[in-house]
Design a protein around this motif. Structure first.
Motif, PDB file in Angstrom:
ATOM      1  N   ALA A  34       0.804  -1.213   0.000  1.00 51.07           N
ATOM      2  CA  ALA A  34       0.000   0.000   0.000  1.00 51.07           C
ATOM      3  C   ALA A  34       0.839   1.267   0.000  1.00 51.07           C
ATOM      4  O   ALA A  34       0.331   2.336  -0.274  1.00 51.07           O
ATOM      5  CB  ALA A  34      -0.938   0.013   1.201  1.00 51.07           C
ATOM      6  N   VAL A  35       2.110   1.167   0.342  1.00 47.85           N
ATOM      7  CA  VAL A  35       2.961   2.352   0.381  1.00 47.85           C
ATOM      8  C   VAL A  35       4.235   2.097  -0.414  1.00 47.85           C
ATOM      9  O   VAL A  35       4.635   0.969  -0.626  1.00 47.85           O
ATOM     10  CB  VAL A  35       3.331   2.739   1.835  1.00 47.85           C
ATOM     11  N   ASP A  36       4.846   3.178  -0.853  1.00 42.11           N
ATOM     12  CA  ASP A  36       6.140   3.095  -1.516  1.00 42.11           C
ATOM     13  C   ASP A  36       7.197   3.375  -0.452  1.00 42.11           C
ATOM     14  O   ASP A  36       7.301   4.505   0.020  1.00 42.11           O
ATOM     15  CB  ASP A  36       6.241   4.125  -2.644  1.00 42.11           C
ATOM     16  N   PRO A  37       7.959   2.387  -0.021  1.00 46.61           N
ATOM     17  CA  PRO A  37       8.898   2.552   1.081  1.00 46.61           C
ATOM     18  C   PRO A  37       9.819   3.748   0.897  1.00 46.61           C
ATOM     19  O   PRO A  37      10.401   3.936  -0.158  1.00 46.61           O
ATOM     20  CB  PRO A  37       9.682   1.242   1.081  1.00 46.61           C
ATOM     21  N   GLY A  38       9.933   4.549   1.940  1.00 49.27           N
ATOM     22  CA  GLY A  38      10.810   5.706   1.918  1.00 49.27           C
ATOM     23  C   GLY A  38      10.214   6.938   1.272  1.00 49.27           C
ATOM     24  O   GLY A  38      10.758   8.019   1.385  1.00 49.27           O
ATOM     25  N   ASN A  39       9.086   6.806   0.573  1.00 50.34           N
ATOM     26  CA  ASN A  39       8.492   7.934  -0.131  1.00 50.34           C
ATOM     27  C   ASN A  39       7.143   8.349   0.434  1.00 50.34           C
ATOM     28  O   ASN A  39       6.468   9.186  -0.155  1.00 50.34           O
ATOM     29  CB  ASN A  39       8.319   7.597  -1.617  1.00 50.34           C
ATOM     30  N   GLU A  64       1.325  11.293   0.066  1.00 60.08           N
ATOM     31  CA  GLU A  64       2.158  11.022  -1.101  1.00 60.08           C
ATOM     32  C   GLU A  64       2.816   9.666  -0.867  1.00 60.08           C
ATOM     33  O   GLU A  64       3.249   9.372   0.246  1.00 60.08           O
ATOM     34  CB  GLU A  64       3.232  12.093  -1.268  1.00 60.08           C
ATOM     35  N   GLY A  65       2.865   8.858  -1.899  1.00 63.34           N
ATOM     36  CA  GLY A  65       3.465   7.545  -1.775  1.00 63.34           C
ATOM     37  C   GLY A  65       2.557   6.515  -1.123  1.00 63.34           C
ATOM     38  O   GLY A  65       2.991   5.431  -0.796  1.00 63.34           O
ATOM     39  N   VAL A  66       1.285   6.874  -0.919  1.00 67.01           N
ATOM     40  CA  VAL A  66       0.306   5.960  -0.323  1.00 67.01           C
ATOM     41  C   VAL A  66      -0.765   5.693  -1.367  1.00 67.01           C
ATOM     42  O   VAL A  66      -1.337   6.625  -1.941  1.00 67.01           O
ATOM     43  CB  VAL A  66      -0.325   6.563   0.949  1.00 67.01           C
ATOM     44  N   ARG A  67      -1.044   4.447  -1.632  1.00 67.86           N
ATOM     45  CA  ARG A  67      -2.002   4.083  -2.674  1.00 67.86           C
ATOM     46  C   ARG A  67      -3.441   4.396  -2.270  1.00 67.86           C
ATOM     47  O   ARG A  67      -3.791   4.301  -1.094  1.00 67.86           O
ATOM     48  CB  ARG A  67      -1.861   2.606  -2.999  1.00 67.86           C
ATOM     49  N   SER A  88     -11.452   6.531  11.312  1.00 70.11           N
ATOM     50  CA  SER A  88     -10.551   6.231  10.199  1.00 70.11           C
ATOM     51  C   SER A  88     -11.253   6.555   8.890  1.00 70.11           C
ATOM     52  O   SER A  88     -12.458   6.758   8.846  1.00 70.11           O
ATOM     53  CB  SER A  88     -10.126   4.766  10.224  1.00 70.11           C
ATOM     54  N   THR A  89     -10.476   6.602   7.844  1.00 68.95           N
ATOM     55  CA  THR A  89     -10.994   6.831   6.502  1.00 68.95           C
ATOM     56  C   THR A  89     -10.005   6.201   5.532  1.00 68.95           C
ATOM     57  O   THR A  89      -9.020   5.611   5.940  1.00 68.95           O
ATOM     58  CB  THR A  89     -11.194   8.338   6.226  1.00 68.95           C
ATOM     59  N   VAL A  90     -10.278   6.336   4.247  1.00 66.33           N
ATOM     60  CA  VAL A  90      -9.371   5.796   3.241  1.00 66.33           C
ATOM     61  C   VAL A  90      -8.845   6.923   2.362  1.00 66.33           C
ATOM     62  O   VAL A  90      -9.464   7.973   2.228  1.00 66.33           O
ATOM     63  CB  VAL A  90     -10.046   4.711   2.362  1.00 66.33           C
ATOM     64  N   VAL A  91      -7.709   6.670   1.736  1.00 66.39           N
ATOM     65  CA  VAL A  91      -7.077   7.631   0.845  1.00 66.39           C
ATOM     66  C   VAL A  91      -7.830   7.640  -0.485  1.00 66.39           C
ATOM     67  O   VAL A  91      -8.114   6.584  -1.050  1.00 66.39           O
ATOM     68  CB  VAL A  91      -5.596   7.271   0.619  1.00 66.39           C
ATOM     69  N   ASN A  92      -8.169   8.838  -0.968  1.00 68.10           N
ATOM     70  CA  ASN A  92      -8.846   8.996  -2.261  1.00 68.10           C
ATOM     71  C   ASN A  92      -7.845   8.862  -3.410  1.00 68.10           C
ATOM     72  O   ASN A  92      -6.635   8.835  -3.200  1.00 68.10           O
ATOM     73  CB  ASN A  92      -9.521  10.372  -2.337  1.00 68.10           C
ATOM     74  N   ARG A  93      -8.347   8.830  -4.635  1.00 66.49           N
ATOM     75  CA  ARG A  93      -7.487   8.696  -5.823  1.00 66.49           C
ATOM     76  C   ARG A  93      -6.450   9.793  -5.937  1.00 66.49           C
ATOM     77  O   ARG A  93      -5.339   9.581  -6.401  1.00 66.49           O
ATOM     78  CB  ARG A  93      -8.330   8.690  -7.094  1.00 66.49           C
ATOM     79  N   ASP A  94      -6.831  11.010  -5.523  1.00 73.09           N
ATOM     80  CA  ASP A  94      -5.903  12.136  -5.636  1.00 73.09           C
ATOM     81  C   ASP A  94      -4.955  12.248  -4.444  1.00 73.09           C
ATOM     82  O   ASP A  94      -4.200  13.203  -4.330  1.00 73.09           O
ATOM     83  CB  ASP A  94      -6.668  13.444  -5.825  1.00 73.09           C
ATOM     84  N   GLY A  95      -4.997  11.268  -3.513  1.00 75.06           N
ATOM     85  CA  GLY A  95      -4.109  11.272  -2.361  1.00 75.06           C
ATOM     86  C   GLY A  95      -4.657  12.008  -1.157  1.00 75.06           C
ATOM     87  O   GLY A  95      -4.001  12.076  -0.122  1.00 75.06           O
ATOM     88  N   THR A 113      -2.414  11.977  12.317  1.00 74.84           N
ATOM     89  CA  THR A 113      -2.916  10.889  11.485  1.00 74.84           C
ATOM     90  C   THR A 113      -1.753   9.998  11.087  1.00 74.84           C
ATOM     91  O   THR A 113      -0.614  10.453  10.955  1.00 74.84           O
ATOM     92  CB  THR A 113      -3.638  11.417  10.219  1.00 74.84           C
ATOM     93  N   VAL A 114      -2.060   8.706  10.927  1.00 73.04           N
ATOM     94  CA  VAL A 114      -1.053   7.728  10.517  1.00 73.04           C
ATOM     95  C   VAL A 114      -1.658   6.839   9.448  1.00 73.04           C
ATOM     96  O   VAL A 114      -2.872   6.653   9.385  1.00 73.04           O
ATOM     97  CB  VAL A 114      -0.556   6.865  11.703  1.00 73.04           C
ATOM     98  N   THR A 115      -0.806   6.284   8.601  1.00 73.93           N
ATOM     99  CA  THR A 115      -1.287   5.362   7.578  1.00 73.93           C
ATOM    100  C   THR A 115      -1.271   3.958   8.151  1.00 73.93           C
ATOM    101  O   THR A 115      -0.199   3.421   8.454  1.00 73.93           O
ATOM    102  CB  THR A 115      -0.421   5.416   6.316  1.00 73.93           C
ATOM    103  N   GLY A 116      -2.445   3.395   8.342  1.00 68.07           N
ATOM    104  CA  GLY A 116      -2.582   2.025   8.823  1.00 68.07           C
ATOM    105  C   GLY A 116      -2.083   1.816  10.231  1.00 68.07           C
ATOM    106  O   GLY A 116      -1.598   2.727  10.887  1.00 68.07           O
ATOM    107  N   ARG A 117      -2.219   0.613  10.717  1.00 69.32           N
ATOM    108  CA  ARG A 117      -1.803   0.279  12.081  1.00 69.32           C
ATOM    109  C   ARG A 117      -0.292   0.274  12.254  1.00 69.32           C
ATOM    110  O   ARG A 117       0.223   0.457  13.344  1.00 69.32           O
ATOM    111  CB  ARG A 117      -2.376  -1.073  12.483  1.00 69.32           C
ATOM    112  N   ASP A 118       0.439   0.077  11.144  1.00 67.66           N
ATOM    113  CA  ASP A 118       1.896   0.045  11.243  1.00 67.66           C
ATOM    114  C   ASP A 118       2.499   1.437  11.363  1.00 67.66           C
ATOM    115  O   ASP A 118       3.653   1.574  11.718  1.00 67.66           O
ATOM    116  CB  ASP A 118       2.492  -0.700  10.051  1.00 67.66           C
TER     117      ASP A 118
END
Length: 131
Positions: A34-39, A64-67, A88-95, A113-118
């Protein structure tokens, strides 16, 4: 013996072998994809710096870098730890993302805010005062 009872040992055996379901490894792989590592980057801001107890406000931001479709969680600082809130919510197409929030703890509340539980990407903290 009915069909349901007879099938239980077979299903249990398949689960033990990892034939059914994706298991923990599959869930971890899905999160990693779901993410681009480091980006990865996430920003957040509140539309109201001060609210009344249980008054709804919105937290929104960009990634940015999150699908698209990946989960964004809201956390609140409680003491020295960041605790996940049931928002919680989800990331839209435009980020972008947007969530509705209600807080009951009076005083200054630090949120992020954080992306996911990780917590791959973490936003800068913001303060919302609850009166």
């Amino acid at each position: 013996m009915n069909r349901t009872t007879a099938a239980r040992p077979v299903v249990a055996g398949l689960l033990a072998l990892g034939v059914l379901g994706t298991g923990a490894a599959g869930a971890h792989a899905a999160a990693a994809d779901a993410v681009d590592p480091g980006n990865e980057l996430i920003t957040a801001r509140s539309d109201a710096p001060t609210v009344k107890t249980w008054e709804e406000f919105r937290v929104q931001g960009r990634t940015e870098g999150v699908r698209p479709g990946y989960t964004v969680l809201l956390q609140q600082k409680q003491g020295a730890e960041w605790k996940a809130l049931p928002v919680s919510t989800v990331v839209n197409r435009d980020g972008s993302y947007r969530m509705r929030v209600k807080l009951g703890m009076r005083g200054e509340n630090q949120l992020r805010t954080v992306t996911g539980r990780d917590g791959t990407a973490v936003s800068a903290p913001m303060t919302v005062e609850v009166r």
